[in-house]
Design a protein around this motif. Structure first.
Motif, mmCIF file in Angstrom:
data_model
loop_
_atom_site.group_PDB
_atom_site.id
_atom_site.type_symbol
_atom_site.label_atom_id
_atom_site.label_comp_id
_atom_site.label_asym_id
_atom_site.label_seq_id
_atom_site.Cartn_x
_atom_site.Cartn_y
_atom_site.Cartn_z
ATOM 1 N N LEU A 172 0.833 -1.195 0.000
ATOM 2 C CA LEU A 172 0.000 0.000 0.000
ATOM 3 C C LEU A 172 0.871 1.250 0.000
ATOM 4 C CD1 LEU A 172 -2.852 1.136 0.099
ATOM 5 C CD2 LEU A 172 -2.767 0.954 2.589
ATOM 6 N N TYR A 173 1.957 1.228 0.782
ATOM 7 C CA TYR A 173 2.871 2.365 0.874
ATOM 8 C C TYR A 173 3.509 2.662 -0.483
ATOM 9 C CZ TYR A 173 6.667 5.296 2.556
ATOM 10 O OH TYR A 173 7.527 6.343 2.745
ATOM 11 N N VAL A 174 4.008 1.647 -1.133
ATOM 12 C CA VAL A 174 4.644 1.827 -2.444
ATOM 13 C C VAL A 174 3.616 2.315 -3.456
ATOM 14 C CG1 VAL A 174 5.755 0.613 -4.369
ATOM 15 C CG2 VAL A 174 6.510 0.192 -2.032
ATOM 16 N N ALA A 175 2.455 1.696 -3.480
ATOM 17 C CA ALA A 175 1.408 2.105 -4.420
ATOM 18 C C ALA A 175 1.003 3.556 -4.189
ATOM 19 C CB ALA A 175 0.192 1.185 -4.285
ATOM 20 N N LYS A 176 0.871 3.962 -2.926
ATOM 21 C CA LYS A 176 0.498 5.354 -2.620
ATOM 22 C C LYS A 176 1.589 6.327 -3.057
ATOM 23 C CE LYS A 176 -2.813 4.888 1.132
ATOM 24 N NZ LYS A 176 -3.101 5.194 2.536
ATOM 25 N N ASN A 177 2.846 5.941 -2.845
ATOM 26 C CA ASN A 177 3.948 6.816 -3.276
ATOM 27 C C ASN A 177 3.976 6.983 -4.789
ATOM 28 O OD1 ASN A 177 5.148 7.821 -0.991
ATOM 29 N ND2 ASN A 177 6.527 6.095 -0.759
ATOM 30 N N ILE A 178 3.800 5.891 -5.501
ATOM 31 C CA ILE A 178 3.807 5.977 -6.964
ATOM 32 C C ILE A 178 2.645 6.834 -7.437
ATOM 33 C CG2 ILE A 178 3.444 4.628 -9.084
ATOM 34 C CD1 ILE A 178 5.176 2.437 -7.762
ATOM 35 N N GLU A 179 1.489 6.632 -6.863
ATOM 36 C CA GLU A 179 0.322 7.442 -7.239
ATOM 37 C C GLU A 179 0.554 8.911 -6.922
ATOM 38 O OE1 GLU A 179 -2.889 8.542 -9.082
ATOM 39 O OE2 GLU A 179 -2.129 6.489 -9.106
ATOM 40 N N SER A 180 1.194 9.201 -5.801
ATOM 41 C CA SER A 180 1.496 10.588 -5.421
ATOM 42 C C SER A 180 2.436 11.244 -6.437
ATOM 43 C CB SER A 180 2.129 10.614 -4.028
ATOM 44 O OG SER A 180 2.593 11.900 -3.722
ATOM 45 N N VAL A 181 3.465 10.506 -6.847
ATOM 46 C CA VAL A 181 4.411 11.048 -7.831
ATOM 47 C C VAL A 181 3.697 11.271 -9.167
ATOM 48 C CG1 VAL A 181 6.508 10.574 -9.152
ATOM 49 C CG2 VAL A 181 6.432 10.077 -6.700
ATOM 50 N N ARG A 182 2.889 10.326 -9.578
ATOM 51 C CA ARG A 182 2.146 10.478 -10.842
ATOM 52 C C ARG A 182 1.213 11.677 -10.792
ATOM 53 N NH1 ARG A 182 1.136 4.134 -11.490
ATOM 54 N NH2 ARG A 182 3.086 3.645 -12.555
ATOM 55 N N LYS A 183 0.584 11.900 -9.647
ATOM 56 C CA LYS A 183 -0.306 13.057 -9.498
ATOM 57 C C LYS A 183 0.488 14.359 -9.606
ATOM 58 C CE LYS A 183 -3.728 15.200 -6.430
ATOM 59 N NZ LYS A 183 -3.461 16.489 -6.981
ATOM 60 N N ASP A 232 1.492 15.280 -20.071
ATOM 61 C CA ASP A 232 1.469 14.107 -19.208
ATOM 62 C C ASP A 232 1.576 12.802 -19.992
ATOM 63 O OD1 ASP A 232 -1.403 15.053 -19.626
ATOM 64 O OD2 ASP A 232 -1.740 13.028 -18.895
ATOM 65 N N GLU A 233 1.190 12.793 -21.257
ATOM 66 C CA GLU A 233 1.366 11.589 -22.070
ATOM 67 C C GLU A 233 2.836 11.366 -22.414
ATOM 68 O OE1 GLU A 233 -0.976 9.332 -22.937
ATOM 69 O OE2 GLU A 233 -2.335 10.477 -21.679
ATOM 70 N N GLU A 234 3.642 12.400 -22.373
ATOM 71 C CA GLU A 234 5.041 12.296 -22.762
ATOM 72 C C GLU A 234 5.983 12.066 -21.586
ATOM 73 O OE1 GLU A 234 6.165 15.662 -25.104
ATOM 74 O OE2 GLU A 234 4.292 15.644 -26.182
ATOM 75 N N VAL A 235 5.509 12.246 -20.380
ATOM 76 C CA VAL A 235 6.369 12.100 -19.213
ATOM 77 C C VAL A 235 6.375 10.646 -18.771
ATOM 78 C CG1 VAL A 235 6.727 12.786 -16.810
ATOM 79 C CG2 VAL A 235 5.936 14.470 -18.469
ATOM 80 N N ARG A 236 7.552 10.140 -18.538
ATOM 81 C CA ARG A 236 7.712 8.749 -18.130
ATOM 82 C C ARG A 236 8.342 8.729 -16.742
ATOM 83 N NH1 ARG A 236 10.906 6.050 -22.284
ATOM 84 N NH2 ARG A 236 8.865 5.859 -23.254
ATOM 85 N N LEU A 237 7.700 8.069 -15.822
ATOM 86 C CA LEU A 237 8.240 7.906 -14.480
ATOM 87 C C LEU A 237 9.194 6.720 -14.489
ATOM 88 C CD1 LEU A 237 8.309 8.491 -11.424
ATOM 89 C CD2 LEU A 237 6.299 6.996 -11.208
ATOM 90 N N VAL A 238 10.448 6.990 -14.153
ATOM 91 C CA VAL A 238 11.451 5.931 -14.032
ATOM 92 C C VAL A 238 11.747 5.791 -12.539
ATOM 93 C CG1 VAL A 238 13.814 5.215 -14.589
ATOM 94 C CG2 VAL A 238 12.432 6.409 -16.309
ATOM 95 N N ALA A 239 11.321 4.691 -11.950
ATOM 96 C CA ALA A 239 11.530 4.454 -10.524
ATOM 97 C C ALA A 239 12.941 3.904 -10.317
ATOM 98 C CB ALA A 239 10.491 3.465 -9.994
ATOM 99 N N VAL A 240 13.727 4.598 -9.549
ATOM 100 C CA VAL A 240 15.114 4.206 -9.335
ATOM 101 C C VAL A 240 15.158 3.056 -8.337
ATOM 102 C CG1 VAL A 240 17.379 4.981 -8.529
ATOM 103 C CG2 VAL A 240 15.954 6.497 -9.929
ATOM 104 N N SER A 241 15.775 1.961 -8.761
ATOM 105 C CA SER A 241 15.777 0.741 -7.957
ATOM 106 C C SER A 241 17.054 0.547 -7.155
ATOM 107 C CB SER A 241 15.557 -0.468 -8.857
ATOM 108 O OG SER A 241 16.632 -0.620 -9.760
ATOM 109 N N LYS A 242 17.944 1.498 -7.220
ATOM 110 C CA LYS A 242 19.240 1.421 -6.548
ATOM 111 C C LYS A 242 19.066 1.038 -5.072
ATOM 112 C CE LYS A 242 22.783 4.653 -5.074
ATOM 113 N NZ LYS A 242 23.236 6.019 -5.197
#
Length: 172
Positions: A26-37, A51-61
């Motif tokens: 839930l925490y990860v999903a909420k964070n991703i949704e927050s960033v997308r918003k 917004d169609e051209e912006v790509r969210l790249v989640a850093v997995s480091k």
């Protein structure tokens, strides 16, 4: 990569997540949704909607595979990694439809193993190409994979060139 802008979720957004309980999904999903918003809100303030051209790249480091899987389950499909060995490992463990961006400095001797190990279906982009030598090694690795592939479609690898505009010799 395309001409799209890449937005990255900061490591602090995911770093505070608990290790592996039902709450962290839930925490990860909420964070991703927050960033997308925030991306959508920022793009709506521009004259041209992007917004169609912006790509969210989640850093997995430094993040465990389990946490990345939670992001995947929340709909995230683009991940960035800055260590070649980590990317090789994570790409083999995670679903094949993830598109990987390599975001760290890449030594030219690791270019071919990275491209061949991850493959052009998964490796979308190398964001840190700072030398002709590295660009040539990447190009040769892609050409080799395309020669080995029996399909008609020739695959490409996106790259971002790093250019030293300051003239400082200590900069790449």
């Amino acid at each position: 990569c395309t001409r799209n802008l890449a937005a990255r979720m900061s490591s602090s957004d995911a770093a505070a997540a608990p290790k592996s309980t039902g709450e962290d999904e839930l925490y990860v999903a909420k964070n991703i949704e927050s960033v997308r918003k925030r991306i959508k809100d920022a793009s709506s303030k521009r004259d041209v909607g992007i917004d169609e051209e912006v790509r969210l790249v989640a850093v997995s480091k430094t993040k465990p595979v389990e946490l990345l899987m939670e992001a995947y389950e929340a709909g995230q499909r683009y991940f960035g990694e800055n260590y070649a060995q980590e990317l090789l490992s994570k790409a083999s463990e995670l679903p094949p439809d993830i598109k990987w961006h390599f975001i760290g400095p890449l030594q030219s001797n690791k270019a071919a193993p990275l491209v061949k190990g991850v493959g052009l279906d998964k490796l979308a982009c190398i964001e840190t190409v700072s030398t002709i030598k590295l660009a040539n090694k990447l190009n040769r690795a892609v050409a080799t994979l395309n020669e080995e592939d029996e399909s008609e479609e020739k695959k490409k690898l996106g790259i971002y060139l790093q250019v030293n505009t300051s003239g400082e010799e200590t900069k790449s």
